[in-house]
Design an enzyme around this catalytic site. Structure first.
Site, PDB file in Angstrom:
ATOM      1  CD  GLU A 225      -3.049   1.414  -0.592  1.00 50.76           C
ATOM      2  OE1 GLU A 225      -1.955   1.883  -1.495  1.00 50.76           O
ATOM      3  OE2 GLU A 225      -3.655   0.166  -0.327  1.00 50.76           O
ATOM      4  CG  ASP A 301      -6.853   2.283  -4.889  1.00 50.62           C
ATOM      5  OD1 ASP A 301      -6.557   1.251  -5.225  1.00 50.62           O
ATOM      6  OD2 ASP A 301      -6.547   3.516  -4.615  1.00 50.62           O
TER       7      ASP A 301
END
Length: 485
Positions: A225, A301
């Site tokens: 991430e 996401d």
């Protein structure tokens, strides 16, 4: 109205894979991980069983014609996918992969991903016929990810969370890649949003360079991430990548101090260690804060602009040993993955007919200038509607308009939905390279390499003069083309 649903510590690479002794028939990767004390927490494949005893469904397809679904299983326990069952069920129509079953007892099945923070629109499932290969001498199908395709499970069981250790691998293609975010397989957020550093632990494969400088590529990276890490704190020029036809991509993370990245030719040889050392020094990665969802083909996401191929992969409970990973690599090599591209013919001249409209890809007004736009038109038998295919690499083609002598081109190398296509002088870039992807029944998708988007008949129009553009794959006939001389 459109008819559409809407990567410092650099270490010298070290080849560590030593040929393991031959394994008994019926031993799968998950049997090897279990023997090493790090059992599979999830196991996905559309090509074969990953346990020697597995005799259940591998994936599910949905038929376009009537919405009916069918589960595709194995030919025998521990064996290969029954591709003939898919071919029979989808005969005369087209199919979408809508579910990839988890072969473990955790039932962490992957289904088509919903929208997320980077892209609120839900994703599309992959064309079920797009990636025919052979495994163990049997015809099987992989998962062909174009821009807009993606799978996810946000409600998993047994998958590592927080700082718990885990390992993973996937088998992918070294030639079906781009530099967009993010062709991932692994652990991600459960909310479909970027919730911070360390909340992901996924394998990424592609050419995107998040932390410069980068070397080689495509390369296996760790999507932790807010960064694709080639090793260490991100940049690691020892990770030079691998572009073999089939690639074994391996990642492990002990959750508190250490991670390792490896890759291998999935058809031969052992694994190369590209990095083995400390987790990133940036805040949030020591310890990790993994959330335990599983993603395929997208970022945490729902960043969904990447392309890639998926044949098999697992997530483990615990940090696998090098010996276990070497044994798994040997098991993968024994599958003998292979493919061949025989159509279209290099140098062949063809007309492209859109399935929805029945009309032919055409240079407007037989234009010859750079920037001439394209449409669909009734067949006229002229060279303005003829295209010469020239091979530009593994299933990559340039299409040159015979009349104009110019190349089918994504205008300004655009990534946006609705990017126009035109004719332009040959530039040798990926904006002019196209994958010819089978959909079944003699029809094909044409996918531009730079963006992973598909050649599309705008609004499924049937009138002469309807423009063509680029759009994400939508599983409809407006994006299917017959290619005939």
């Amino acid at each position: 109205m459109r008819f559409r649903s809407l990567l410092a510590v650099a270490v010298t690479a070290l080849v560590v894979g030593i040929a393991a002794p031959a394994r008994a028939a019926g031993t799968g990767p998950c049997d090897l991980y279990a023997s090493g004390g790090t059992p599979c927490a999830a196991a996905h494949s559309t090509t074969r069983a990953l346990f020697g005893s597995y005799n259940g469904s591998l994936y599910q397809v949905r038929r376009w014609s009537d919405g009916a679904t069918s589960n595709i299983g194995v030919l025998s326990a521990g064996g290969y996918a029954n591709a003939a069952a898919q071919d029979s069920f989808c005969s005369g129509t087209y199919c979408t992969i809508v579910r990839i079953y988890d072969q473990t007892s955790h039932h962490n099945d992957l289904t088509i991903a919903p929208g997320g923070g980077a892209n609120p629109t839900g994703d599309q499932g992959a064309n079920a016929a797009a990636l025919p290969v052979t495994a163990g001498g049997h015809k099987v199908y992989g998962v062909y990810i174009s821009a807009g395709n993606g799978y996810r499970d946000n409600s998993t069981s047994g998958v590592a969370t927080g700082s718990a250790p885990e390992g993973m691998y996937m088998v992918t293609e070294g030639t079906h890649v781009n530099d967009r975010c993010c062709f991932d397989y692994g652990n991600a957020e459960t909310s479909n949003n970027d919730t911070g550093n360390g909340d992901m632990d996924a394998i990424n494969f592609g050419t995107e360079c998040w932390f410069s400088p980068c070397a080689g590529g495509p390369r296996v990276q760790a999507d932790l991430e807010n960064g694709l890490f080639a090793g260490g704190n991100g940049s690691n020029t020892a990770n030079t990548g691998r572009n073999s036809a089939f690639v074994a991509a391996v990642l492990k993370n002990n959750g508190t101090t250490t991670y390792a990245i490896k890759d291998g030719n999935a058809q031969s040889g052992g694994l190369a260690t590209r990095y083995n050392g400390s987790l990133p020094a940036q805040a949030g990665y020591k310890p990790m804060t993994k959330q335990g969802a599983i993603i395929l083909g997208i970022g945490g996401d729902n960043s969904n602009g990447s392309v890639g191929s998926f044949f098999e992969g697992v997530l483990t409970s615990g940090y696998p040993s090098d010996a276990t990973e070497n044994s798994v690599q040997s098991n993968i090599v024994a599958v003998r993955y292979s493919n061949s591209v025989s159509f279209p013919a290099n140098g062949g001249t063809y007309r492209l007919t859109n399935l929805a409209s029945g009309k032919v890809l055409d240079a407007i007004n037989c234009g010859t200038a750079n920037g001439t736009l394209l449409d669909v038109w009734q067949p006229l038998g002229n060279t303005c509607q003829q295209w010469k295919f020239a091979n530009a690499g593994a299933n990559k083609w340039t299409l040159t308009n015979v009349n104009a002598g110019k190349t089918l081109d994504a205008v300004n190398c655009g990534w946006a939905l609705g990017t126009a296509v035109d004719l332009w002088q040959g530039l040798g870039n990926t904006c002019q390279q196209w994958a010819v992807v089978p959909a079944g029944n003699g029809r094909y998708e044409l996918v531009v390499e730079n963006s992973g988007m598909v050649l599309d008949d705008v609004n499924c129009g049937t009138a002469d003069g309807t423009r063509v553009d680029l759009w994400m794959w939508l599983n409809n006939t407006c994006q299917l083309w017959s290619i005939a001389s």
